[in-house]
Design an enzyme around this catalytic site. Structure first.
Site, PDB file in Angstrom:
ATOM      1  N   LYS A  30       0.845  -1.186   0.000  1.00 14.56           N
ATOM      2  CA  LYS A  30       0.000   0.000   0.000  1.00 14.56           C
ATOM      3  C   LYS A  30       0.884   1.240   0.000  1.00 14.56           C
ATOM      4  CE  LYS A  30       0.700   1.811   3.442  1.00 14.56           C
ATOM      5  NZ  LYS A  30       1.922   2.289   4.139  1.00 14.56           N
TER       6      LYS A  30
ATOM      7  N   TYR B   2      -4.671   4.008   6.293  1.00 10.09           N
ATOM      8  CA  TYR B   2      -5.195   3.095   7.317  1.00 10.09           C
ATOM      9  C   TYR B   2      -6.461   3.678   7.951  1.00 10.09           C
ATOM     10  CZ  TYR B   2      -0.859   0.403   7.157  1.00 10.09           C
ATOM     11  OH  TYR B   2       0.193  -0.375   6.744  1.00 10.09           O
TER      12      TYR B   2
HETATM   13  P1  NAD Z   1      12.288   1.586   2.633  1.00 13.18           P
HETATM   14  O1  NAD Z   1      12.795   2.909   2.209  1.00 13.18           O
HETATM   15  O2  NAD Z   1      12.801   1.026   3.919  1.00 13.18           O
HETATM   16  O3  NAD Z   1      12.585   0.498   1.497  1.00 13.18           O
HETATM   17  C1  NAD Z   1      12.454   0.768   0.122  1.00 13.18           C
HETATM   18  C2  NAD Z   1      13.342  -0.174  -0.655  1.00 13.18           C
HETATM   19  O4  NAD Z   1      13.242   0.173  -2.028  1.00 13.18           O
HETATM   20  C3  NAD Z   1      14.826  -0.078  -0.274  1.00 13.18           C
HETATM   21  O5  NAD Z   1      15.371  -1.366  -0.179  1.00 13.18           O
HETATM   22  C4  NAD Z   1      15.441   0.661  -1.434  1.00 13.18           C
HETATM   23  O6  NAD Z   1      16.793   0.295  -1.673  1.00 13.18           O
HETATM   24  C5  NAD Z   1      14.558   0.205  -2.588  1.00 13.18           C
HETATM   25  N1  NAD Z   1      14.597   1.114  -3.730  1.00 13.18           N
HETATM   26  C6  NAD Z   1      14.726   0.698  -5.016  1.00 13.18           C
HETATM   27  N2  NAD Z   1      14.770   1.755  -5.831  1.00 13.18           N
HETATM   28  C7  NAD Z   1      14.670   2.848  -5.070  1.00 13.18           C
HETATM   29  C8  NAD Z   1      14.681   4.236  -5.351  1.00 13.18           C
HETATM   30  N3  NAD Z   1      14.768   4.689  -6.612  1.00 13.18           N
HETATM   31  N4  NAD Z   1      14.590   5.087  -4.306  1.00 13.18           N
HETATM   32  C9  NAD Z   1      14.453   4.635  -3.045  1.00 13.18           C
HETATM   33  N5  NAD Z   1      14.451   3.320  -2.713  1.00 13.18           N
HETATM   34  C10 NAD Z   1      14.562   2.446  -3.728  1.00 13.18           C
HETATM   35  O7  NAD Z   1      10.704   1.657   2.639  1.00 13.18           O
HETATM   36  P2  NAD Z   1       9.688   0.708   3.372  1.00 13.18           P
HETATM   37  O8  NAD Z   1       9.289   1.311   4.646  1.00 13.18           O
HETATM   38  O9  NAD Z   1      10.173  -0.687   3.385  1.00 13.18           O
HETATM   39  O10 NAD Z   1       8.405   0.855   2.409  1.00 13.18           O
HETATM   40  C11 NAD Z   1       8.352   0.203   1.155  1.00 13.18           C
HETATM   41  C12 NAD Z   1       6.876   0.069   0.726  1.00 13.18           C
HETATM   42  O11 NAD Z   1       6.207  -0.741   1.671  1.00 13.18           O
HETATM   43  C13 NAD Z   1       6.111   1.379   0.685  1.00 13.18           C
HETATM   44  O12 NAD Z   1       5.221   1.370  -0.389  1.00 13.18           O
HETATM   45  C14 NAD Z   1       5.344   1.416   1.989  1.00 13.18           C
HETATM   46  O13 NAD Z   1       4.138   2.143   1.913  1.00 13.18           O
HETATM   47  C15 NAD Z   1       5.103  -0.053   2.209  1.00 13.18           C
HETATM   48  N6  NAD Z   1       4.986  -0.379   3.634  1.00 13.18           N
HETATM   49  C16 NAD Z   1       3.925  -1.084   4.051  1.00 13.18           C
HETATM   50  C17 NAD Z   1       3.777  -1.402   5.386  1.00 13.18           C
HETATM   51  C18 NAD Z   1       2.601  -2.196   5.847  1.00 13.18           C
HETATM   52  O14 NAD Z   1       2.406  -2.301   7.050  1.00 13.18           O
HETATM   53  N7  NAD Z   1       1.814  -2.780   4.955  1.00 13.18           N
HETATM   54  C19 NAD Z   1       4.746  -1.001   6.297  1.00 13.18           C
HETATM   55  C20 NAD Z   1       5.848  -0.295   5.846  1.00 13.18           C
HETATM   56  C21 NAD Z   1       5.955  -0.006   4.496  1.00 13.18           C
END
Ligand code: NAD
Length: 374
Positions: free
Chosen positions: A135, A219
């Protein structure tokens, strides 16, 4: 180990229909053997994939972590060792499409920054894989439509990472709310955390699509909809950002109120604060989750006292529900259409906020609800 089991072959040939009919007899929905589990490839090994999804896959009954897609070379050996992932199942963003040839991977799980969800979901579908997309589904309704169309064309299933539909506390909220067990209600919901790192993609419009509304407020709008069990008819919204220097591209704080056929839901979300609750003010008192939206440690109260609910691993339950959809050839509870519905509401919230709180109609909202009226 050759883990191309006979059973998965049948799926690929039959599109799941044959096995769907057989599943209750064959598995009885109890844990299945490792070599019969569906293989999941995580795309993007950031915080959520590392901290929640990979550990959840160890607890999954129907899936296991079969592959990874990462742009960071150093992560390859670390993940490979920790999760026993063979070299052939490790991809980067350039060779990702080769996953087409990999029969170990059944499901691609997109965990990238929001603006990349559409591209990788579409590429995964074209590679013949079922998709779970985090999401918010995308950064625009237009992209959501393209993602749904790509999965339909490829005859692959699409589901959104809405883990709380599988959480027992939120399930209680849905059942008690939807059945109006405590009478008529109005809702209040808020979700916020403090974001102070200026380099995070979350505050860049081109990567995040929006601010906390896309990330956390989603949410609150979900919670309001699944507690009412109704679709909102209209809304107003106002941007309440305090630090405009820091939040120059996306909102820092935003409030909105949705009018439902049987009540109202006031919601607020922020990167400048800290809270997380889902409250229904009912005729008999407060029905509430607080904290409501985090991974563990949720607490629920009703006008009659505390909710008596046993917590589970939300992500494992969410992933397993999708695996059962694939195995039974049934529809996902948290479908692409539901993701589109929420992106539609998000667009309307921004539209109203731009017009300083003008009432906006939601007459074209997709008719998707998760109803638990039994
Ligand atoms: P994060 O920044 O920790 O991770 C993002 C990942 O994408 C990293 O590994 C990064 O290296 C990679 N990536 C690849 N290309 C990229 C670019 N051009 N710029 C930046 N990063 C790049 O983020 P996250 O918190 O893991 O969130 C990722 C996704 O998951 C989001 O869409 C977020 O909304 C979703 N999320 C959902 C929940 C949930 O409870 N369902 C919780 C957290 C995050």
């Amino acid at each position: 180990m050759n883990r191309r089991p006979f059973i998965k072959k049948i799926f690929q040939v039959s599109g799941g229909a044959y096995l769907g009919a057989q599943l209750p007899l064959m598995y009885g929905y109890s844990p299945i053997e490792k070599d019969k589990k569906l293989g999941v490839a995580l795309v993007g090994l950031g915080n959520y994939a590392t901290g929640q999804l990979a550990p959840a896959l160890l607890e999954s009954k129907y899936c296991y972590l079969a592959g990874i897609v990462t742009g960071t070379k150093a992560k390859e050996s670390v993940w490979s060792e920790k999760y026993n992932i063979p070299k052939n199942n490790i991809y980067n963003y350039d060779n990702f499409d080769d996953i087409f040839n990999n029969s170990d991977i059944d499901i691609v799980y997109v965990v990238l920054p929001n603006s990349m969800h559409a591209e990788y979901t579409i590429r995964a579908a074209k590679a013949g894989k079922h998709v779970i997309c985090e999401k918010p589904m995308a950064t625009s309704v237009e992209d959501c439509k393209k993602m749904i169309a790509a999965c339909e064309k490829a005859k692959r299933k699409l589901s959104i990472g809405y883990r709380l539909h599988f959480d027992p506390f939120n399930d209680q909220m849905m059942r008690l709310g939807q059945n109006r067990v405590f009478g008529k209600m109005n809702m209040k919901s808020g979700f916020a955390f403090n974001l102070s790192d200026p380099n995070r993609w979350r505050i860049k419009k081109s990567m995040a699509g929006g601010g906390p509304l896309m990330d956390l407020g989603i949410y609150c709008l979900q919670g309001s909809i699944y507690t009412f069990g109704e679709l909102p008819l209209s809304l107003w919204a106002k941007n309440l950002t305090r630090n405009h220097d820091f939040f120059s591209e996306v909102e820092g704080t935003i409030e909105w109120e949705m009018t439902f056929p049987s009540g109202k839901a006031y919601c607020i979300t922020s990167y400048e604060d800290r809270y997380g609750y889902l409250t229904a003010n009912t005729e008999k008192g407060e029905l509430k989750l607080s904290p409501a939206f985090i991974y563990s440690g949720l607490k629920g109260t009703t006008p009659n006292g505390s909710m008596n609910v046993k917590p589970i691993n939300q992500q494992a339950a969410q992933i397993d529900a999708f695996a059962v959809n694939i195995l039974k050839n049934s529809a996902s509870l948290v479908s692409g259409e539901m993701g589109l519905r929420d992106n539609y509401i998000i667009e309307k919230i921004y539209e109203s906020a731009k017009n300083d709180g003008a009432e906006v109609s939601l007459k074209d909202i997709p008719n998707i609800l998760d109803l638990r009226k039994d």
